[in-house]
Scaffold this active site. Structure first.
Site, mmCIF file in Angstrom:
data_model
loop_
_atom_site.group_PDB
_atom_site.id
_atom_site.type_symbol
_atom_site.label_atom_id
_atom_site.label_comp_id
_atom_site.label_asym_id
_atom_site.label_seq_id
_atom_site.Cartn_x
_atom_site.Cartn_y
_atom_site.Cartn_z
ATOM 1 C CE1 TYR A 27 -2.913 -3.153 0.427
ATOM 2 C CE2 TYR A 27 -3.511 -2.388 2.609
ATOM 3 C CZ TYR A 27 -3.638 -3.293 1.578
ATOM 4 O OH TYR A 27 -4.501 -4.344 1.719
ATOM 5 C CG HIS A 71 -2.498 -9.103 0.451
ATOM 6 N ND1 HIS A 71 -3.351 -9.270 -0.596
ATOM 7 C CD2 HIS A 71 -2.853 -7.949 1.050
ATOM 8 C CE1 HIS A 71 -4.188 -8.254 -0.641
ATOM 9 N NE2 HIS A 71 -3.916 -7.430 0.343
#
Length: 178
Positions: free
Chosen positions: A90, A152
């Site tokens: 991110y 993830h």
């Protein structure tokens, strides 16, 4: 910005786009700006983990530009969110950590927060890379031990070895759970 349609769910406002893609995570700066202005602090249910309580609703920081992270985190905190979802991918974990430390400097304790970070798929090529990725995230957040480290997106034949390597973070006190 294109106009957004809003839906209410358990007293919280969400953009329909966010609800469709990530029903338990909110990653919209606009959504939180409106939410903070119109919604008083609300009760958010928790689930009890072996390491402590975790809110079932997290503020996801995916696609939040660095310069907007503090405003988004502050808005989330103002309505009662204490679970923050980040990942190295991110590219805003430093700003997330700074925003949370700023909030803690006003008399709040780190134990009031639940911070999640994730190892991105490209870092699962070998266990050492997965471990290093998580360590970088923990360093960038600069909040001490994170509450949860996740892979993830699991990759066949890669995620088990990565998970085993990540266990070292718990042993060293850098993460409370995997």
């Amino acid at each position: 910005l294109a106009p957004m349609a809003w839906v209410q769910h358990h007293g919280l406002l969400f953009s329909k786009q966010v609800v469709k893609r990530r029903p338990f995570f909110i990653a919209s700066t606009l959504a939180f700006s409106v939410l903070a202005m119109r919604t008083p602090q609300v009760f958010i249910p928790t689930v009890q983990l072996p390491t402590g309580p975790m809110q079932r609703l997290a503020l996801g920081l995916y696609n939040v530009p660095r310069e907007q992270v503090k405003a988004v985190v502050d808005a989330g905190l103002s309505v009662g969110l204490r679970h923050f979802d980040s990942a190295s991918f991110y590219n805003n974990e430093v700003e997330c950590g700074e925003a949370l430390k700023s909030w803690m400097s006003t008399g709040h304790d780190r134990s009031e927060l639940f911070v999640t970070t994730k190892v991105w798929t490209t870092d699962l090529c070998d266990p050492a890379a997965a471990l290093r990725s998580a360590e970088i995230s923990i360093e960038e957040l600069d909040l001490g031990a994170v509450d949860l480290v996740m892979v993830h997106w699991p990759m066949p034949e890669k995620h088990v070895a990565a998970y085993l390597a990540l266990e070292d973070l718990v042993k060293k006190g850098k993460a409370k759970g995997l």
